[in-house]
Design a protein around this motif. Structure first.
Motif, mmCIF file in Angstrom:
data_model
loop_
_atom_site.group_PDB
_atom_site.id
_atom_site.type_symbol
_atom_site.label_atom_id
_atom_site.label_comp_id
_atom_site.label_asym_id
_atom_site.label_seq_id
_atom_site.Cartn_x
_atom_site.Cartn_y
_atom_site.Cartn_z
ATOM 1 N N PHE A 6 0.840 -1.197 0.000
ATOM 2 C CA PHE A 6 0.000 0.000 0.000
ATOM 3 C C PHE A 6 0.871 1.242 0.000
ATOM 4 O O PHE A 6 0.627 2.191 -0.745
ATOM 5 N N SER A 7 1.898 1.240 0.814
ATOM 6 C CA SER A 7 2.802 2.386 0.923
ATOM 7 C C SER A 7 3.522 2.653 -0.391
ATOM 8 O O SER A 7 3.789 3.803 -0.741
ATOM 9 N N GLN A 8 3.829 1.609 -1.119
ATOM 10 C CA GLN A 8 4.505 1.755 -2.401
ATOM 11 C C GLN A 8 3.672 2.609 -3.359
ATOM 12 O O GLN A 8 4.212 3.406 -4.110
ATOM 13 N N TYR A 9 2.363 2.460 -3.323
ATOM 14 C CA TYR A 9 1.498 3.178 -4.250
ATOM 15 C C TYR A 9 0.939 4.483 -3.690
ATOM 16 O O TYR A 9 0.687 5.418 -4.434
ATOM 17 N N PHE A 10 0.740 4.547 -2.388
ATOM 18 C CA PHE A 10 0.092 5.708 -1.798
ATOM 19 C C PHE A 10 0.990 6.515 -0.863
ATOM 20 O O PHE A 10 0.585 7.559 -0.375
ATOM 21 N N GLY A 11 2.174 6.047 -0.599
ATOM 22 C CA GLY A 11 3.062 6.694 0.360
ATOM 23 C C GLY A 11 3.527 8.089 -0.029
ATOM 24 O O GLY A 11 3.866 8.898 0.840
ATOM 25 N N ASP A 12 3.542 8.394 -1.316
ATOM 26 C CA ASP A 12 4.024 9.698 -1.773
ATOM 27 C C ASP A 12 2.925 10.742 -1.942
ATOM 28 O O ASP A 12 3.202 11.854 -2.392
ATOM 29 N N LEU A 13 1.697 10.393 -1.614
ATOM 30 C CA LEU A 13 0.603 11.363 -1.736
ATOM 31 C C LEU A 13 0.837 12.546 -0.799
ATOM 32 O O LEU A 13 1.237 12.372 0.350
ATOM 33 N N GLN A 14 0.570 13.721 -1.288
ATOM 34 C CA GLN A 14 0.679 14.927 -0.475
ATOM 35 C C GLN A 14 -0.627 15.135 0.279
ATOM 36 O O GLN A 14 -1.707 14.957 -0.276
#
Length: 75
Positions: A6-14
């Protein structure tokens, strides 16, 4: 669901929220919402109910250290 995946895909969201008003990390709320939706939740109250039912599991993963948000906060 794997937190790492999950973090791989959503971890960079601001996070667009005002930092002074944030009580729960965006990542935690998104992870809860996606897990609950996959499990069949159909609204904010269902997501809250799912979170309550699986709260210990979320805490074991290091999420919601300050407690679970209510459905209005999730929305």
């Amino acid at each position: 669901m794997s937190i790492e995946a999950f973090s791989q895909y959503f971890g960079d969201l601001q996070d667009p929220r005002q930092s002074a008003k944030i009580s729960y990390p965006l990542f935690d709320v998104l992870f809860l919402t996606v897990c609950a939706t996959i499990a069949g939740a159909e609204g904010w109250e269902d997501i809250e109910d799912f979170g309550e039912a699986h709260f210990q599991w979320f805490q074991q993963k290091g999420l919601f250290t300050s407690g679970l948000p209510v459905h209005d906060t999730i929305a």
